[in-house]
Design an enzyme around this catalytic site. Structure first.
Site, PDB file in Angstrom:
ATOM      1  CG  ASN A  14      45.730  35.464  32.624  1.00  0.00           C
ATOM      2  OD1 ASN A  14      46.358  36.529  32.617  1.00  0.00           O
ATOM      3  ND2 ASN A  14      45.045  35.080  33.677  1.00  0.00           N
ATOM      4  CG  ASN A  67      43.943  39.255  41.219  1.00  0.00           C
ATOM      5  OD1 ASN A  67      44.427  39.064  40.112  1.00  0.00           O
ATOM      6  ND2 ASN A  67      44.489  40.065  42.112  1.00  0.00           N
ATOM      7  CB  CYS A  76      46.375  42.567  34.070  1.00  0.00           C
ATOM      8  SG  CYS A  76      45.789  41.006  33.413  1.00  0.00           S
ATOM      9  CG  ASN A 166      51.831  42.967  38.659  1.00  0.00           C
ATOM     10  OD1 ASN A 166      52.945  43.080  38.160  1.00  0.00           O
ATOM     11  ND2 ASN A 166      50.913  42.186  38.138  1.00  0.00           N
ATOM     12  CG  HIS A 168      55.657  39.580  39.180  1.00  0.00           C
ATOM     13  ND1 HIS A 168      54.684  38.709  38.750  1.00  0.00           N
ATOM     14  CD2 HIS A 168      55.266  40.815  38.773  1.00  0.00           C
ATOM     15  CE1 HIS A 168      53.759  39.380  38.084  1.00  0.00           C
ATOM     16  NE2 HIS A 168      54.076  40.663  38.097  1.00  0.00           N
ATOM     17  CD  GLU A 217      47.786  35.690  37.510  1.00  0.00           C
ATOM     18  OE1 GLU A 217      47.038  36.579  37.952  1.00  0.00           O
ATOM     19  OE2 GLU A 217      47.808  35.338  36.317  1.00  0.00           O
ATOM     20  NE  ARG A 218      48.857  41.017  44.027  1.00  0.00           N
ATOM     21  CZ  ARG A 218      49.224  42.305  44.035  1.00  0.00           C
ATOM     22  NH1 ARG A 218      49.700  42.866  45.153  1.00  0.00           N
ATOM     23  NH2 ARG A 218      49.179  43.011  42.925  1.00  0.00           N
ATOM     24  CB  CYS A 226      51.173  35.560  34.848  1.00  0.00           C
ATOM     25  SG  CYS A 226      51.257  37.046  35.842  1.00  0.00           S
ATOM     26  N   GLY A 229      54.046  38.577  34.882  1.00  0.00           N
ATOM     27  CA  GLY A 229      54.958  37.592  35.470  1.00  0.00           C
ATOM     28  C   GLY A 229      56.021  37.138  34.490  1.00  0.00           C
TER      29      GLY A 229
HETATM   30  N1  LIG Z   1      47.433  37.650  34.903  1.00  0.00           N
HETATM   31  C1  LIG Z   1      47.965  39.001  34.933  1.00  0.00           C
HETATM   32  C2  LIG Z   1      48.586  39.356  36.228  1.00  0.00           C
HETATM   33  C3  LIG Z   1      47.562  39.633  37.215  1.00  0.00           C
HETATM   34  C4  LIG Z   1      48.260  40.097  38.413  1.00  0.00           C
HETATM   35  C5  LIG Z   1      47.404  39.919  39.622  1.00  0.00           C
HETATM   36  N2  LIG Z   1      47.335  38.513  40.013  1.00  0.00           N
HETATM   37  C6  LIG Z   1      47.974  40.733  40.762  1.00  0.00           C
HETATM   38  O1  LIG Z   1      49.055  41.311  40.571  1.00  0.00           O
HETATM   39  O2  LIG Z   1      47.345  40.778  41.803  1.00  0.00           O
HETATM   40  C7  LIG Z   1      48.972  39.259  33.828  1.00  0.00           C
HETATM   41  O3  LIG Z   1      48.779  38.719  32.737  1.00  0.00           O
HETATM   42  O4  LIG Z   1      49.926  40.034  34.053  1.00  0.00           O
END
Ligand SMILES: N[C@H](CCC[C@H](N)C(=O)O)C(=O)O
Length: 290
Positions: A14, A67, A76, A166, A168, A217-218, A226, A229
């Site tokens: 990532n 993003n 993140c 964030n 999920h 991912e959003r 993630c 996540g």
């Molecule tokens: N890759 C990230 C998450 C990004 C989250 C992003 N996609 C959002 O919440 O908009 C992680 O390692 O947690």
């Protein structure tokens, strides 16, 4: 023509383009465009987005994440591990344990060194949030969504919603290789019942301390990993009585493994690698939609 220095780093594949805000400032109004451009594998550098490493008044350092579609995320997990590695190795922070500010609050990082470099990092991700008003999602805001039936594309699914700062939503599947990542993922991401959008995760339980995990991912689509996540997946697995709370759980993501524990005190500890790929100079036209 303007330029800025960057470092490409990844956590289990990532990857983000990191800019050291202690040394340079990017124009605020161009940040979404810069994120979209640097993320582009053909005309940019290639990543899941952009991360700024910034001074903070509340912590040792602040992280902002964008993003690959230019939207700004609030947390993140993989990014936090890479920020921790970067600031320790660049002597921005001298201690091995320190605080990082995100848009969703403060987290504590601990770097682990091998042969003079940071090989992996533990992040105390704090407490998950479970109320619908905290996700946020539609429905009674004082209720949770654990094993809730929701309909998407005409089919009913049992889902669990968790915020790690964030949003999920977790779907349990029998075979992770058959998870409807690219069909169901984008539909759920933009569903109106999630006013800020949502990160979409699929989980296959192996045993009470092991699971397989894939993510849409959003704002970035399918990524190799993630961190937030994976933390949400462990919380959802415990809440659905599939894994054991307080037991370190190995999460097998496409890009590798994270080790996550939801402690009896309520906070989530995430341990995993952080790698530096390359450094360089990025060129862009100031004041234009680049
Ligand atoms: N890759 C990230 C998450 C990004 C989250 C992003 N996609 C959002 O919440 O908009 C992680 O390692 O947690």
């Amino acid at each position: 023509m303007e330029t800025f220095q960057f470092t490409k780093m990844h956590g289990l594949g990532n990857s983000y383009i990191y800019v050291n805000g202690f040394e340079e400032t990017l124009p605020e109004h161009l940040l979404p465009d810069i994120a979209r451009k640097v993320a582009n594998v053909h005309t940019g550098i290639g990543s899941d987005g952009l991360i700024l490493i910034l001074p903070s008044e509340r912590a040792n350092v602040k992280m902002r994440i964008f993003n690959s579609d230019g939207s700004e995320g609030k947390n993140c997990g993989n990014g936090l591990r890479c920020v921790a590695k970067y600031v320790y190795e660049h002597n921005i922070v001298k201690e091995k344990k320190f605080l990082i500010e995100t848009l969703s609050g403060l987290v504590e990082a601990e770097v682990h060194e091998e042969n003079g470099r940071v090989s992996c990092v533990t992040i105390d991700m704090g407490h998950p949030k479970l109320l619908k008003k905290e996700i946020p999602m539609a429905g009674n805001g004082d209720e949770t969504a654990i094993g809730e039936i929701m309909e998407f594309n005409g089919s009913k699914y049992e889902v669990t919603a968790v915020s790690m700062g964030n949003p999920h939503i977790i779907f349990f599947v029998d075979d992770i290789e058959k998870a409807p990542l690219t069909t169901l993922g984008p539909v759920v991401e933009k569903d109106a019942r999630f006013p800020e959008g949502v990160n979409v995760e699929f989980v296959e339980i192996v045993n009470d301390h092991e699971l397989h995990f894939r993510v849409w991912e959003r704002g970035s689509g399918v990524t190799q990993a993630c961190g937030t996540g994976a933390c949400a997946a462990v919380v959802a697995s415990v809440l659905n009585e599939q894994t054991t709370r307080g037991k370190e759980t190995v999460v097998h993501l496409a890009g590798g493994d994270l080790f996550i524990k939801w402690t009896d005190e309520g906070n989530i500890l995430m341990k995993g690698p952080a790698e530096t790929v390359c450094t360089g100079t990025y060129y862009y036209e100031a004041g234009s939609e680049i």
